[in-house]
Design an enzyme around this catalytic site. Structure first.
Site, PDB file in Angstrom:
ATOM      1  N   SER A 149      16.485 -10.295  29.338  1.00  0.00           N
ATOM      2  CA  SER A 149      15.981 -10.275  27.968  1.00  0.00           C
ATOM      3  C   SER A 149      16.615  -9.109  27.194  1.00  0.00           C
ATOM      4  O   SER A 149      17.838  -9.065  27.052  1.00  0.00           O
ATOM      5  CB  SER A 149      14.449 -10.204  27.978  1.00  0.00           C
ATOM      6  OG  SER A 149      13.928 -10.467  26.700  1.00  0.00           O
ATOM      7  N   ASP A 225      11.753 -21.553  27.931  1.00  0.00           N
ATOM      8  CA  ASP A 225      11.581 -20.176  27.468  1.00  0.00           C
ATOM      9  C   ASP A 225      11.087 -20.194  26.021  1.00  0.00           C
ATOM     10  O   ASP A 225      11.791 -20.713  25.138  1.00  0.00           O
ATOM     11  CB  ASP A 225      12.927 -19.457  27.571  1.00  0.00           C
ATOM     12  CG  ASP A 225      12.845 -17.971  27.322  1.00  0.00           C
ATOM     13  OD1 ASP A 225      12.046 -17.551  26.462  1.00  0.00           O
ATOM     14  OD2 ASP A 225      13.598 -17.231  27.980  1.00  0.00           O
ATOM     15  N   HIS A 258      10.341 -17.514  30.466  1.00  0.00           N
ATOM     16  CA  HIS A 258      11.032 -16.234  30.262  1.00  0.00           C
ATOM     17  C   HIS A 258      10.663 -15.172  31.293  1.00  0.00           C
ATOM     18  O   HIS A 258      11.234 -14.090  31.288  1.00  0.00           O
ATOM     19  CB  HIS A 258      10.694 -15.704  28.860  1.00  0.00           C
ATOM     20  CG  HIS A 258      11.582 -14.607  28.359  1.00  0.00           C
ATOM     21  ND1 HIS A 258      12.905 -14.802  28.044  1.00  0.00           N
ATOM     22  CD2 HIS A 258      11.326 -13.291  28.110  1.00  0.00           C
ATOM     23  CE1 HIS A 258      13.436 -13.660  27.630  1.00  0.00           C
ATOM     24  NE2 HIS A 258      12.508 -12.727  27.654  1.00  0.00           N
TER      25      HIS A 258
END
Length: 276
Positions: A149, A225, A258
């Site tokens: 991320s 995600d 995610h």
């Protein structure tokens, strides 16, 4: 530089430790984790820096990803830096989860009030890099970088900006075009000011477009995600790589989100990518 040991734990024949040192770059104590595999008892081993995402600490990846077993098999040291300076005294640094403490974005801020302490690029790529290579049994010329991320953004951009430091690079669900997403616009506006040309210097997609290059990159992205459409934009990085001839393997996974359940499922492939 003196390193304070916070804790050390035997793990798969190696040691998972957590440490603190007084950083001259940030002007504050900074924490980091290091997994030293059992092969280090015979001599220096390759090193992988793993940069975590928003709200994470030096402990998050070490606790949640389940990476130590494969790292011990492969003989890889894993270094997990904290995601920002802490206890900075900056007003508003704890007001939002995507700016300030826990959200350093792996760059050196140029704008007040952040510029005094938020020097994450220099801490990781210079100070912590040198500290790990000098104080732990690390191979000087075998260093990789990976991240998730915000940390995936960091891994890609630090590797692009410091090609002499990293021999391998990968990312999991990275913020791949931060100048074109709300997270990046908020952070870059605060840390770097209004000049979008300065932002582009910390955007992996823009850096590839403008001639920077990487070793062959592995990226994994979950298609469930919730941040994919608005924040991550791996397709923009993919297009830039195709146009530039930058080797990239971008794997898309149906049903995965995610979080660390996704990371735990693909981290072995990333460790083997770096070991190779």
């Amino acid at each position: 530089m003196t390193i304070e040991t916070i804790s050390e734990h035997r793990c798969f024949g190696g040691v998972q430790g957590f440490y603190r040192h007084a950083s001259t770059e940030t002007g504050l104590p900074m924490k980091f984790g290091v997994f030293v595999p059992p092969q280090a008892q015979q001599g220096p081993v390759p090193v992988l820096f793993f940069l975590a995402g928003l709200t994470c600490t030096e402990e998050t990846f070490a606790i949640k990803a389940g990476a130590q077993r494969i790292a011990a098999e492969l003989g890889l040291m894993i270094v997990t830096p904290d995601t920002s300076p802490r206890n900075t005294g900056i007003e508003g640094a704890d007001a939002a989860w995507d700016l300030g403490h826990g959200a350093g974005f792996y760059l050196d801020a140029t704008q007040a009030p952040w510029s005094g302490h938020f020097r994450m690029e220099s801490w990781i790529a210079r100070e912590l890099h040198e500290t790990v290579l000098s104080d732990f049994p690390a191979q000087q010329q075998k260093v990789g970088i990976c991240g998730h991320s915000m940390g995936g953004h960091g891994a890609l951009t630090l590797a692009l900006r410091h090609p002499d430091l990293y021999q391998s690079v990968s990312a999991i669900a990275p913020i791949a075009a931060p100048t074109q997403c709300p997270w990046g616009e908020k952070a870059f506006g605060a840390y770097l000011g209004p000049d979008r040309a300065a932002w582009a210097e910390h955007d992996a997609t823009e850096l590839v477009k403008h001639g920077r290059r990487l070793p062959p990159v592995l990226i994994d992205q979950g298609l469930a995600d919730p941040f994919l459409a608005e924040q991550l934009h791996p397709h923009r990085f993919e297009a830039a790589c195709q146009e530039a001839g930058q080797p990239l393997t971008l794997r898309r996974h149906e049903g995965y989100d995610h979080g660390y359940y996704f990371i735990a499922g693909c981290i072995e492939d990333h460790l083997r990518h770096h070991a190779a």
